[in-house]
Scaffold this active site. Structure first.
Site, short mmCIF file in Angstrom:
data_model
loop_
_atom_site.label_atom_id
_atom_site.label_comp_id
_atom_site.label_asym_id
_atom_site.label_seq_id
_atom_site.Cartn_x
_atom_site.Cartn_y
_atom_site.Cartn_z
N ARG A 1 3.17 -0.09 -7.80
CA ARG A 1 3.23 1.03 -6.72
C ARG A 1 4.84 1.63 -6.58
NH1 ARG A 1 -1.53 -1.21 -2.69
NH2 ARG A 1 -3.08 -0.13 -3.69
N HIS B 1 -5.86 0.55 -7.29
CA HIS B 1 -6.55 -0.22 -6.38
C HIS B 1 -6.73 -1.73 -6.99
CE1 HIS B 1 -9.60 -1.67 -3.80
NE2 HIS B 1 -10.03 -2.06 -4.72
N GLU C 1 -17.01 -5.09 -5.30
CA GLU C 1 -16.35 -3.87 -6.08
C GLU C 1 -16.71 -3.94 -7.67
OE1 GLU C 1 -12.20 -3.96 -4.96
OE2 GLU C 1 -12.62 -3.41 -2.95
N THR D 1 0.82 -1.16 -0.03
CA THR D 1 -0.02 0.03 -0.02
C THR D 1 0.86 1.46 0.12
OG1 THR D 1 -1.61 -1.29 1.15
CG2 THR D 1 -1.71 1.17 1.06
P1 IDP Z 1 -4.98 -1.25 -0.43
O1 IDP Z 1 -5.18 -0.27 -1.49
O2 IDP Z 1 -3.44 -1.69 -0.39
O3 IDP Z 1 -5.91 -2.39 -0.19
P2 IDP Z 1 -6.18 -0.31 2.15
O4 IDP Z 1 -5.53 -0.43 3.34
O5 IDP Z 1 -7.53 -0.91 1.60
O6 IDP Z 1 -4.95 -0.47 1.07
O7 IDP Z 1 -6.31 1.54 1.94
C1 IDP Z 1 -7.23 1.90 0.79
C2 IDP Z 1 -6.50 3.22 0.24
O8 IDP Z 1 -6.70 4.27 1.24
C3 IDP Z 1 -4.75 2.78 -0.14
O9 IDP Z 1 -4.65 2.43 -1.14
C4 IDP Z 1 -4.56 4.40 -0.14
O10 IDP Z 1 -4.80 4.95 -1.08
C5 IDP Z 1 -5.30 4.91 0.99
N1 IDP Z 1 -4.50 4.93 2.30
C6 IDP Z 1 -4.41 3.64 3.18
N2 IDP Z 1 -3.84 4.06 4.39
C7 IDP Z 1 -3.63 5.28 4.36
C8 IDP Z 1 -2.86 6.15 5.21
O11 IDP Z 1 -2.72 5.84 6.24
N3 IDP Z 1 -3.09 7.47 4.94
C9 IDP Z 1 -3.62 8.07 3.87
N4 IDP Z 1 -4.25 7.20 2.80
C10 IDP Z 1 -4.11 5.78 3.37
MG MG Z 2 -7.88 -2.48 0.17
#
Ligand code: IDP
Ligand code: MG
Length: 139
Positions: free
Chosen positions: A103, A116, A127, A92
């Protein structure tokens, strides 16, 4: 197991003209595009898509960002598509993403991380159906 997963090329990557490069990497990894469209989400649509994160501190900023410009949504099909596409995306946080991942190559920040991908069969099903109906998915 032949499986489908849901992909978004996020606003930062569309803005930087990276759609072609990201799709080329996805296809080179053996993931087949079976549905695709470009949309510009409203804030409400982004909130619905990321409802699973609504209690998180970054929810407001994340949904604002996802509605900030056009995105490309796609459904990808392959054996074990969910895990394979997660591996191709990388961590992430791009600072922790492995060499060669989407990424690592294309993200600019933890929030604006280019792509995503669904994390499980249940989220993939939700989704895909959030953005595509059955007629819009080929094969
Ligand atoms: P993922 O996209 O790898 O599955 P998730 O934890 O599902 O990660 O988070 C969704 C999206 O939220 C991330 O891809 C990123 O764009 C954003 N995000 C996640 N954690 C943070 C954070 O701590 N600060 C700001 N944005 C975040
Ligand atoms: Mg996610």
């Amino acid at each position: 197991m032949l499986q489908r997963t849901f992909c978004i090329i996020k606003p930062d990557a569309v803005e930087r003209q990276l759609v072609g490069k990201i799709l080329a990497d996805i296809q080179a990894a053996g993931l087949k595009v079976v549905a695709m469209k470009m949309i510009h989400m409203t804030k409400e649509q982004a909130q619905g898509f990321y409802a699973v994160h609504k209690e998180r501190p970054f929810f407001e900023s994340l949904t604002e960002y996802m509605a900030s410009g056009p995105v490309v949504c796609a459904v990808l099909e392959a054996e074990n598509a969910i895990t394979r596409y997660r591996e191709l995306m990388g961590a992430t946080n791009p600072a922790q993403a492995a060499e060669g991942t989407l990424r690592k190559k294309y993200a600019v920040s933890l929030e604006a991380n280019a792509v995503h991908g669904s994390d499980a069969p249940e989220t993939a099903a939700f989704e895909m159906s959030y953005f595509f109906n059955a007629l819009e998915m080929v094969g």
